[in-house]
Write a protein that holds these residues in place. Structure first.
Motif, PDB file in Angstrom:
ATOM      1  N   PHE A 340       0.830  -1.194   0.000  1.00 24.01           N
ATOM      2  CA  PHE A 340       0.000   0.000   0.000  1.00 24.01           C
ATOM      3  C   PHE A 340       0.865   1.245   0.000  1.00 24.01           C
ATOM      4  O   PHE A 340       1.895   1.287   0.649  1.00 24.01           O
ATOM      5  CB  PHE A 340      -0.895   0.008   1.231  1.00 24.01           C
ATOM      6  CG  PHE A 340      -1.946  -1.040   1.151  1.00 24.01           C
ATOM      7  CD1 PHE A 340      -3.188  -0.750   0.613  1.00 24.01           C
ATOM      8  CD2 PHE A 340      -1.704  -2.321   1.596  1.00 24.01           C
ATOM      9  CE1 PHE A 340      -4.168  -1.710   0.528  1.00 24.01           C
ATOM     10  CE2 PHE A 340      -2.675  -3.296   1.510  1.00 24.01           C
ATOM     11  CZ  PHE A 340      -3.903  -2.997   0.974  1.00 24.01           C
ATOM     12  N   ASP A 341       0.421   2.264  -0.733  1.00 26.28           N
ATOM     13  CA  ASP A 341       1.159   3.525  -0.703  1.00 26.28           C
ATOM     14  C   ASP A 341       0.421   4.533   0.192  1.00 26.28           C
ATOM     15  O   ASP A 341      -0.617   4.223   0.776  1.00 26.28           O
ATOM     16  CB  ASP A 341       1.373   4.060  -2.121  1.00 26.28           C
ATOM     17  CG  ASP A 341       0.061   4.281  -2.834  1.00 26.28           C
ATOM     18  OD1 ASP A 341      -0.987   4.329  -2.155  1.00 26.28           O
ATOM     19  OD2 ASP A 341       0.073   4.409  -4.067  1.00 26.28           O
ATOM     20  N   LEU A 342       0.964   5.726   0.267  1.00 31.92           N
ATOM     21  CA  LEU A 342       0.397   6.733   1.166  1.00 31.92           C
ATOM     22  C   LEU A 342      -1.017   7.134   0.761  1.00 31.92           C
ATOM     23  O   LEU A 342      -1.864   7.398   1.606  1.00 31.92           O
ATOM     24  CB  LEU A 342       1.304   7.971   1.191  1.00 31.92           C
ATOM     25  CG  LEU A 342       2.618   7.758   1.930  1.00 31.92           C
ATOM     26  CD1 LEU A 342       3.541   8.958   1.725  1.00 31.92           C
ATOM     27  CD2 LEU A 342       2.381   7.521   3.417  1.00 31.92           C
ATOM     28  N   THR A 343      -1.251   7.171  -0.545  1.00 29.26           N
ATOM     29  CA  THR A 343      -2.593   7.531  -1.014  1.00 29.26           C
ATOM     30  C   THR A 343      -3.611   6.541  -0.477  1.00 29.26           C
ATOM     31  O   THR A 343      -4.650   6.910   0.058  1.00 29.26           O
ATOM     32  CB  THR A 343      -2.650   7.500  -2.562  1.00 29.26           C
ATOM     33  OG1 THR A 343      -1.525   8.192  -3.058  1.00 29.26           O
ATOM     34  CG2 THR A 343      -3.926   8.118  -3.080  1.00 29.26           C
ATOM     35  N   GLN A 344      -3.269   5.261  -0.603  1.00 25.59           N
ATOM     36  CA  GLN A 344      -4.193   4.228  -0.144  1.00 25.59           C
ATOM     37  C   GLN A 344      -4.416   4.339   1.369  1.00 25.59           C
ATOM     38  O   GLN A 344      -5.541   4.182   1.844  1.00 25.59           O
ATOM     39  CB  GLN A 344      -3.650   2.840  -0.498  1.00 25.59           C
ATOM     40  CG  GLN A 344      -4.579   1.709  -0.114  1.00 25.59           C
ATOM     41  CD  GLN A 344      -5.523   1.300  -1.224  1.00 25.59           C
ATOM     42  OE1 GLN A 344      -5.090   0.794  -2.250  1.00 25.59           O
ATOM     43  NE2 GLN A 344      -6.808   1.524  -1.028  1.00 25.59           N
ATOM     44  N   THR A 345      -3.343   4.609   2.104  1.00 25.02           N
ATOM     45  CA  THR A 345      -3.475   4.738   3.554  1.00 25.02           C
ATOM     46  C   THR A 345      -4.421   5.870   3.911  1.00 25.02           C
ATOM     47  O   THR A 345      -5.292   5.727   4.770  1.00 25.02           O
ATOM     48  CB  THR A 345      -2.086   4.995   4.189  1.00 25.02           C
ATOM     49  OG1 THR A 345      -1.213   3.950   3.734  1.00 25.02           O
ATOM     50  CG2 THR A 345      -2.143   4.968   5.694  1.00 25.02           C
ATOM     51  N   ALA A 346      -4.271   7.014   3.233  1.00 22.88           N
ATOM     52  CA  ALA A 346      -5.154   8.156   3.490  1.00 22.88           C
ATOM     53  C   ALA A 346      -6.587   7.812   3.091  1.00 22.88           C
ATOM     54  O   ALA A 346      -7.545   8.191   3.776  1.00 22.88           O
ATOM     55  CB  ALA A 346      -4.676   9.374   2.698  1.00 22.88           C
ATOM     56  N   THR A 347      -6.714   7.080   2.000  1.00 23.23           N
ATOM     57  CA  THR A 347      -8.050   6.696   1.532  1.00 23.23           C
ATOM     58  C   THR A 347      -8.733   5.791   2.550  1.00 23.23           C
ATOM     59  O   THR A 347      -9.920   5.953   2.838  1.00 23.23           O
ATOM     60  CB  THR A 347      -7.943   5.982   0.166  1.00 23.23           C
ATOM     61  OG1 THR A 347      -7.331   6.876  -0.756  1.00 23.23           O
ATOM     62  CG2 THR A 347      -9.306   5.592  -0.366  1.00 23.23           C
ATOM     63  N   ILE A 348      -7.984   4.847   3.118  1.00 27.18           N
ATOM     64  CA  ILE A 348      -8.579   3.942   4.116  1.00 27.18           C
ATOM     65  C   ILE A 348      -9.026   4.736   5.344  1.00 27.18           C
ATOM     66  O   ILE A 348     -10.088   4.486   5.907  1.00 27.18           O
ATOM     67  CB  ILE A 348      -7.590   2.813   4.504  1.00 27.18           C
ATOM     68  CG1 ILE A 348      -7.403   1.869   3.308  1.00 27.18           C
ATOM     69  CG2 ILE A 348      -8.092   2.042   5.714  1.00 27.18           C
ATOM     70  CD1 ILE A 348      -6.406   0.754   3.529  1.00 27.18           C
ATOM     71  N   SER A 349      -8.218   5.733   5.712  1.00 31.18           N
ATOM     72  CA  SER A 349      -8.592   6.558   6.853  1.00 31.18           C
ATOM     73  C   SER A 349      -9.931   7.275   6.591  1.00 31.18           C
ATOM     74  O   SER A 349     -10.808   7.318   7.459  1.00 31.18           O
ATOM     75  CB  SER A 349      -7.463   7.551   7.127  1.00 31.18           C
ATOM     76  OG  SER A 349      -7.935   8.649   7.833  1.00 31.18           O
ATOM     77  N   ASP A 350     -10.111   7.793   5.375  1.00 32.04           N
ATOM     78  CA  ASP A 350     -11.389   8.417   5.013  1.00 32.04           C
ATOM     79  C   ASP A 350     -12.504   7.380   4.934  1.00 32.04           C
ATOM     80  O   ASP A 350     -13.647   7.661   5.302  1.00 32.04           O
ATOM     81  CB  ASP A 350     -11.271   9.149   3.663  1.00 32.04           C
ATOM     82  CG  ASP A 350     -10.597  10.508   3.815  1.00 32.04           C
ATOM     83  OD1 ASP A 350     -10.627  11.056   4.942  1.00 32.04           O
ATOM     84  OD2 ASP A 350     -10.030  11.003   2.827  1.00 32.04           O
ATOM     85  N   SER A 351     -12.160   6.183   4.440  1.00 32.64           N
ATOM     86  CA  SER A 351     -13.166   5.110   4.345  1.00 32.64           C
ATOM     87  C   SER A 351     -13.714   4.775   5.733  1.00 32.64           C
ATOM     88  O   SER A 351     -14.909   4.535   5.898  1.00 32.64           O
ATOM     89  CB  SER A 351     -12.569   3.843   3.731  1.00 32.64           C
ATOM     90  OG  SER A 351     -12.034   4.115   2.450  1.00 32.64           O
ATOM     91  N   LEU A 352     -12.819   4.764   6.738  1.00 31.65           N
ATOM     92  CA  LEU A 352     -13.249   4.446   8.099  1.00 31.65           C
ATOM     93  C   LEU A 352     -14.171   5.537   8.641  1.00 31.65           C
ATOM     94  O   LEU A 352     -15.168   5.250   9.307  1.00 31.65           O
ATOM     95  CB  LEU A 352     -12.026   4.263   9.006  1.00 31.65           C
ATOM     96  CG  LEU A 352     -11.238   2.971   8.757  1.00 31.65           C
ATOM     97  CD1 LEU A 352      -9.918   2.981   9.520  1.00 31.65           C
ATOM     98  CD2 LEU A 352     -12.063   1.742   9.145  1.00 31.65           C
ATOM     99  N   LYS A 353     -13.834   6.803   8.337  1.00 35.22           N
ATOM    100  CA  LYS A 353     -14.705   7.906   8.776  1.00 35.22           C
ATOM    101  C   LYS A 353     -16.077   7.789   8.120  1.00 35.22           C
ATOM    102  O   LYS A 353     -17.107   7.941   8.775  1.00 35.22           O
ATOM    103  CB  LYS A 353     -14.072   9.258   8.408  1.00 35.22           C
ATOM    104  CG  LYS A 353     -12.904   9.652   9.304  1.00 35.22           C
ATOM    105  CD  LYS A 353     -12.344  10.977   8.845  1.00 35.22           C
ATOM    106  CE  LYS A 353     -10.942  11.196   9.401  1.00 35.22           C
ATOM    107  NZ  LYS A 353     -10.198  12.187   8.619  1.00 35.22           N
ATOM    108  N   LEU A 354     -16.069   7.553   6.827  1.00 33.49           N
ATOM    109  CA  LEU A 354     -17.325   7.383   6.090  1.00 33.49           C
ATOM    110  C   LEU A 354     -18.108   6.198   6.660  1.00 33.49           C
ATOM    111  O   LEU A 354     -19.310   6.295   6.911  1.00 33.49           O
ATOM    112  CB  LEU A 354     -17.018   7.142   4.603  1.00 33.49           C
ATOM    113  CG  LEU A 354     -18.183   6.707   3.714  1.00 33.49           C
ATOM    114  CD1 LEU A 354     -19.233   7.808   3.598  1.00 33.49           C
ATOM    115  CD2 LEU A 354     -17.687   6.322   2.316  1.00 33.49           C
TER     116      LEU A 354
END
Ligand SMILES: [Zn+2]
Length: 442
Positions: A340-354
């Motif tokens: 996973f790259d940083l983009t994916q990590t940030a995306t997962i963080s937003d996915s959890l909020k959503l």
């Protein structure tokens, strides 16, 4: 478990005695045949034929006892696809195939079946537009035997962005009537008139890709009454699309809007092609025990699943491609990725909020299976730059929840809960949207 069982399920069971007698006669008949006639090499028997028309492509499936030998070729003026199948007779389900094509099929005008030469059946597909056919075999899986699949993709597919605008216009046109009908119900069913309106600030258009799970050859889980998961996910998905398109600054698209199968990689690809801000996959799965109940929300995990059940479920969902049927050469780099790259990590963080936002809203209408967003390696959630969640609306394997899932009022409540979760997330996390817009225009 995967095979549609409705027809057999609804057949009145034979009384025990008659069933036994019939079985005995079948066995006696079979042994008689074997003793009287020399055994011939078994010709493949066509067990079933199915046609799945869809906006993306139309699929024709021939299911057989052993793999079919075939040749296919295209003919121009007028556009036709010819499929020769060796070693089968024009009997049984094959004779019904032509009648299974609807006039409304986007790609097939007419399907003819005939004997070409001894031992070969020829199918001629008369086409409405130029197609790129894909003909391939699928190995037996689950309840399915050998399958020969004919996928007819348009040579010039529709522009997904244009389709998105048309969807929005269509829903907006349908909205007034829908409004009048649902006015009372809506006031009760929407507990949060306090939801900050994401559309109030004249921000960018917020695009949601709705992904109704399964479809076509893949019925998903099947309830004890014979309800197919794929039908429930489509019904809730369509309601959600309507609700989103009624919002001033939001628009929705669907990975499928009819009963056809979309490979997992294509679901992700479709979301990226329209530059979606969010991806919501809708499911209603089964568990090993009929007592399992409640709704849950999942996000992608970076390292391992959050529970054994989440891991088990992700594995089952990821098998959809085998059941639904994908040509093996069709791959996607995102789905195979393990790093996973940083983009994916940030995306997962937003996915959890959503996910938390949506889970909170669903908690108002149904019991929750778990009080927190779970994580596992769902292939369909792997868009590297789009916050993505998978909503298990309820367990279709639980008879009480199966009844709920069939109830239009519950479907509507579920769609509204998901909408409210999305709106709250968008209001609290405007950067999740802005970043997306910025990266798209750069
Ligand atoms: Zn599912």
């Amino acid at each position: 478990m995967f095979k549609p069982v409705r027809a057999t399920y609804l057949t009145e069971p034979l009384p025990q005695v008659r069933q036994l007698r019939r079985r005995f006669l079948q066995m006696a008949g079979a042994s008689l045949l074997l003793t009287v006639h020399p055994v011939r090499a078994a010709a493949p028997a066509i067990l079933s034929v199915r046609v799945w028309p869809g906006s993306d492509y139309t699929r024709v499936t021939l299911e057989s006892s052993t793999p079919l030998d075939y040749k296919s070729f295209s003919v121009k003026d007028p556009e036709r696809l010819v499929l020769d199948i060796d070693g089968v007779d024009l009997t049984g389900p094959l004779t019904q195939l032509a009648g299974k094509v609807n006039e409304s099929d986007p790609y097939i005008k007419l399907l003819r079946a005939g004997k070409n030469k001894p031992g070969t059946v020829r199918l001629v597909f008369e086409l409405k537009v130029s197609v790129k056919p894909q003909v391939f075999r699928l190995q037996p899986i689950g309840e399915y035997g050998n399958r020969l699949v004919v996928d007819l993709y348009p040579e010039n597919p529709a522009d997904p962005l244009l389709a998105l605008l048309q969807d929005k216009q269509q829903d907006a046109a349908a909205a007034p009537a829908e409004d009048a009908r649902a006015q009372n119900g809506r006031k009760q069913a929407t507990p949060d008139d306090d939801v900050p309106d994401a559309s109030a600030n004249k921000g960018p258009i917020f695009t949601v890709m709705i992904d109704p799970g399964h479809g076509g050859e893949d019925p998903g889980a099947i309830g004890s009454r014979g309800t197919h998961e794929k039908a429930i996910t489509l019904a809730i998905g369509k309601r959600l699309r309507q609700l989103i398109n009624e919002q001033p600054n939001m628009r929705a698209s669907m990975t499928r809007d009819a009963d056809f199968f979309v490979p997992l990689a294509d679901r992700v690809r479709k979301a990226r092609r329209i530059n979606a801000d969010l991806f919501i996959s809708i499911h209603a799965d089964a568990f090993l025990t009929p007592t399992a109940k409640g709704s849950s929300v999942f996000a992608l995990s970076e390292n391992g699943a959050s529970s054994t059940a989440a891991k088990w479920l992700a594995k089952k969902e990821n098998e959809a491609d085998q059941v639904g049927g994908v040509r093996m050469s069709v791959g996607d780099p995102y789905l195979k990725r393990t790093l996973f790259d940083l983009t994916q990590t940030a995306t997962i963080s937003d996915s959890l909020k959503l996910g938390n936002s949506v889970l909170g809203e669903i908690g108002g209408i149904n019991r929750l299976h778990k009080g927190a967003v779970e994580q596992a390696s769902f292939a369909v959630l792997k868009a590297p730059d789009i916050p993505s969640i998978l909503v298990e609306t309820a367990f279709i394997s639980n008879p009480d929840e199966e009844a709920k899932l069939l109830d239009e009022a519950y479907q509507d409540k579920m769609a509204r809960a998901i909408l409210n979760g999305i709106r709250k997330f968008a209001a609290k996390n405007p950067t999740a949207v802005k970043l997306k817009v910025a990266s798209a225009s750069s």
